[in-house]
Write an enzyme that holds these catalytic residues in place. Structure first.
Site, PDB file in Angstrom:
ATOM      1  N   GLU A 124     -61.860  -1.023  22.477  1.00  0.00           N
ATOM      2  CA  GLU A 124     -60.542  -1.599  22.259  1.00  0.00           C
ATOM      3  C   GLU A 124     -60.072  -2.473  23.409  1.00  0.00           C
ATOM      4  O   GLU A 124     -58.896  -2.848  23.481  1.00  0.00           O
ATOM      5  CB  GLU A 124     -59.550  -0.463  22.002  1.00  0.00           C
ATOM      6  CG  GLU A 124     -60.022   0.357  20.820  1.00  0.00           C
ATOM      7  CD  GLU A 124     -59.118   1.510  20.445  1.00  0.00           C
ATOM      8  OE1 GLU A 124     -58.115   1.743  21.143  1.00  0.00           O
ATOM      9  OE2 GLU A 124     -59.414   2.156  19.452  1.00  0.00           O
ATOM     10  N   LYS A 181     -53.015   5.383   9.444  1.00  0.00           N
ATOM     11  CA  LYS A 181     -54.185   4.526   9.232  1.00  0.00           C
ATOM     12  C   LYS A 181     -54.467   4.511   7.735  1.00  0.00           C
ATOM     13  O   LYS A 181     -54.880   5.538   7.175  1.00  0.00           O
ATOM     14  CB  LYS A 181     -55.405   5.108   9.952  1.00  0.00           C
ATOM     15  CG  LYS A 181     -55.315   5.158  11.476  1.00  0.00           C
ATOM     16  CD  LYS A 181     -56.459   5.999  12.023  1.00  0.00           C
ATOM     17  CE  LYS A 181     -56.620   5.837  13.531  1.00  0.00           C
ATOM     18  NZ  LYS A 181     -57.563   6.839  14.093  1.00  0.00           N
TER      19      LYS A 181
HETATM   20  O1  LIG Z   1     -59.047   7.965  17.279  1.00  0.00           O
HETATM   21  C1  LIG Z   1     -58.452   6.896  17.104  1.00  0.00           C
HETATM   22  O2  LIG Z   1     -57.227   6.902  17.163  1.00  0.00           O
HETATM   23  C2  LIG Z   1     -59.189   5.659  16.728  1.00  0.00           C
HETATM   24  C3  LIG Z   1     -58.617   4.332  17.036  1.00  0.00           C
HETATM   25  O3  LIG Z   1     -58.054   4.173  18.261  1.00  0.00           O
HETATM   26  O4  LIG Z   1     -60.546   5.702  16.752  1.00  0.00           O
HETATM   27  P1  LIG Z   1     -61.430   5.366  15.443  1.00  0.00           P
HETATM   28  O5  LIG Z   1     -60.887   4.150  14.796  1.00  0.00           O
HETATM   29  O6  LIG Z   1     -62.815   5.189  16.011  1.00  0.00           O
HETATM   30  O7  LIG Z   1     -61.342   6.551  14.532  1.00  0.00           O
HETATM   31 MG   LIG Z   2     -57.083   9.129  17.508  1.00  0.00          MG
END
Ligand SMILES: O=C(O)[C@@H](CO)OP(=O)(O)O
Ligand SMILES: [Mg+2]
Length: 423
Positions: free
Chosen positions: A205, A334
């Site tokens: 990131e 998400k």
């Molecule tokens: O754990 C998290 O919050 C994320 C993104 O920052 O990781 P990933 O997208 O790899 O699940």
């Molecule tokens: Mg996380």
């Protein structure tokens, strides 16, 4: 009246920031077209929706191309003729079409759902954030900047995944980004001088990776020094995505941290000390993703925001369990963890109704598509995490800055509930 009837849905495999395949979906209506790229996490929760993806252990060989074929062969025929502005109806149709024996793929569902949302905005001639948020849309999110990375997202020795700085003293996205950028440059000078040039290599990131640093407290110290050197004492708070499931051993119920084996009680004591010592205002995934009771205990004991990511996976059902037990105080949001836009919005509403904050989040696998920034504003979430540098991250900031300009004096900044992130 515009005609938002869906005329065609197409999908193709594209590449994300990791050169890994992901899905791009296009929904065409008579009055406008919507396109959306599907992100993909690496440190995913066990309870997330499952993608069809090349090389995925659970669906090896079926792949993103299969997801694209599912969009065109199974989803498109069922949705053509539907109104793209009837998002709930479209999403309900997607859920009904999905077959556990022969899944469409979480990526196919999220892609169609998001592209439909975009098509609805295009067909009604509105920017996406306003289409989502309506006439009262005005809240710009406070960004959490992941300046030092660890865990699954970086190559170094830090156990926590993200060590974030939060410009709580800023009063706009523009100011927040400028302040965070200054601290990022300053921190770069410090880690280069003390841990060598290679420490400037960044994780997924865009956060630094200080070589040899293996203690989250050292990462926080470095961030605080950079903040002070910039003259921003008190203008920034700290936060972390611990992603604790990744150092949890389900066999023994213990956590492997800093060379020791910690019980849950010992880990809670570690967090208490951390919060006493540092201006930490938010901890994401501090415990294993199935430990609702531990979360409830921690939430009682600590007076900081506790964010559930792998714990809730944006699922209304799992969030309901958390609310009932008093586990955590915020939902990490998400879309692709749960599938459709409708399910994700349901989770956000449930959070807000129960006094939980909502933090909109990128995935570590992203493209420069900026629906995330628009949705953060449209939901009025008040918080976003979207990394630091790398084009697919900075595009989100560029889009937020654009929206902030468009909203002008109508814009407000940061969490809508007062006191959420007071240092
Ligand atoms: O754990 C998290 O919050 C994320 C993104 O920052 O990781 P990933 O997208 O790899 O699940
Ligand atoms: Mg996380």
């Amino acid at each position: 009246m515009t005609d938002a009837s869906i005329e065609a849905i197409t999908a193709r495999e594209i590449l994300d920031n990791r050169l890994e395949p992901t899905l791009r979906v296009t929904v065409e209506t008579v009055a406008g077209t919507g396109r959306a790229d599907v992100p993909r996490g690496r440190s995913r929760g066990d309870h997330e929706a499952i993608d069809l993806r090349d090389g995925d252990d659970r669906y090896r060989g079926r792949g993103v191309r299969q997801a694209a074929a599912n969009v065109e062969d199974r989803i498109a025929p069922a949705l053509v003729g539907h109104d793209a502005t009837a998002q709930r109806t479209v999403d309900a149709r997607l859920d009904a079409l999905d077959d556990p024996e022969d899944p469409l793929g979480g990526n196919a569902i999220t892609g169609v759902s998001l592209a439909t949302l975009r098509a609805g905005a295009a067909a009604t001639d509105q920017p996406l954030y306003r289409y989502v948020g309506g006439a009262d849309t005005h809240v710009l999110p406070l960004p959490f900047f992941d300046l030092i990375e660890g865990g699954e997202l970086a190559g170094g020795d830090l156990p926590f995944q993200e060590h974030q700085v939060v410009p709580v003293g800023a009063d706009s996205v523009a100011e927040a980004v400028r302040m965070a950028a200054e601290v990022y440059y300053e921190l770069g000078d410090i880690v280069r001088a003390e841990y060598g040039e290679a420490s400037l290599n960044v994780g997924a990131e865009g956060g630094y990776n200080p070589i040899g640093v293996d203690d989250p407290r050292t990462a926080f110290d470095l961030e605080l020094r950079a903040i002070e050197a910039c003259g921003y004492d008190g203008e920034f708070a700290l936060a972390a995505d611990v992603a604790a499931s990744h150092f949890y051993d389900p066999e023994t119920g213990t956590y492997a941290l800093l060379g020791e084996t910690l019980s849950r009680a010992e880990l809670l004591a570690f967090y208490e000390e951390l919060v006493d010592t540092y201006p930490v205002v938010s901890l994401e995934d501090p415990l294993d993703q199935n430990d609702f009771d531990g979360y409830a205990d921690l939430t009682d004991r600590l007076d900081v925001q506790i964010v559930g990511d792998d714990l809730f996976v944006t699922s209304p059902e799992r969030l309901r369990r958390g609310v009932d037990r008093g586990a955590a105080t915020a939902l990490l949001w998400k879309v692709n963890q749960v599938g459709t836009v409708t399910a994700a919005r349901e989770a956000a509403r449930l959070a807000t109704r129960n006094g939980y904050a909502v933090q909109v989040s990128e995935r570590s696998g992203q493209t420069p598509d900026t629906w995330l920034a628009d949705l953060a504003v449209g939901l009025g979430a008040g918080q976003i995490k979207t990394g630091v540098t790398r084009g697919e991250r900075t595009e989100q900031y560029n889009r937020l800055l654009e929206i902030e300009d468009e909203l002008g004096d109508a814009a407000t900044f940061g969490p809508p509930a007062e006191g959420t992130l007071d240092p």
